[in-house]
Design a protein around this motif. Structure first.
Motif: not given
Length: 149
Positions: A40-64
């Motif tokens: 659809s080209g949207k950033r979020t999809l609202e389903i009732g009181m919940m929202a779905v979006t796509e996230g990205e792993v920004a950093r996977a190191g330094d213990g977190c």
């Protein structure tokens, strides 16, 4: 006594299997929602009181592990930080993120973050369920054998 142990094993195994099935259904539905979101080209999809979006792993190191995602409430990118490193989440990996519209920033659930532990729980539940059923059948077989004697 065997009946009690067998019943406990079957109940615990069934509960673990059901929990795993529910999580895997949640995972599949979330993946499908993100696929329709991309189409659809949207950033979020609202389903009732919940929202779905796509996230990205920004950093996977330094213990977190840090997940960056878009929040519909104010149109800003937020970060969710976990104090553990996930080896199966490489940097810049994309994954679905679900959050409640009424909650504040950083209170999201990353879909698939607990996938491997849930799969292990499902396998352990199946083993417990099969062990409980086998114990029950063995007890019934022993009772039948004693009646014939």
């Amino acid at each position: 006594m065997t009946d009690k142990i067998s019943g406990i094993l079957r109940t615990a195994g069934l509960a673990a299997c059901i929990l795993c099935i529910v999580y895997m259904l949640y995972f599949a539905v979330s993946q499908r929602a993100v696929a329709s979101l991309e189409a659809s080209g949207k950033r979020t999809l609202e389903i009732g009181m919940m929202a779905v979006t796509e996230g990205e792993v920004a950093r996977a190191g330094d213990g977190c592990t840090v997940i960056r995602y878009y929040h519909e409430w104010d149109g800003t990118e937020y970060k969710r930080v976990w104090r553990s490193v996930r080896a199966d989440l490489p940097e810049h990996a994309r994954m679905p993120v679900i959050y409640s519209l009424g909650m504040g920033a950083g209170s999201c659930l990353v879909v698939g973050f607990y996938r491997k532990p849930m799969q292990i729980l499902g396998v352990a539940g199946a083993v417990l369920l099969l062990l409980g059923v086998a114990m029950n059948f063995r007890k019934k077989g022993m009772e039948k054998w004693q009646e014939e004697r």
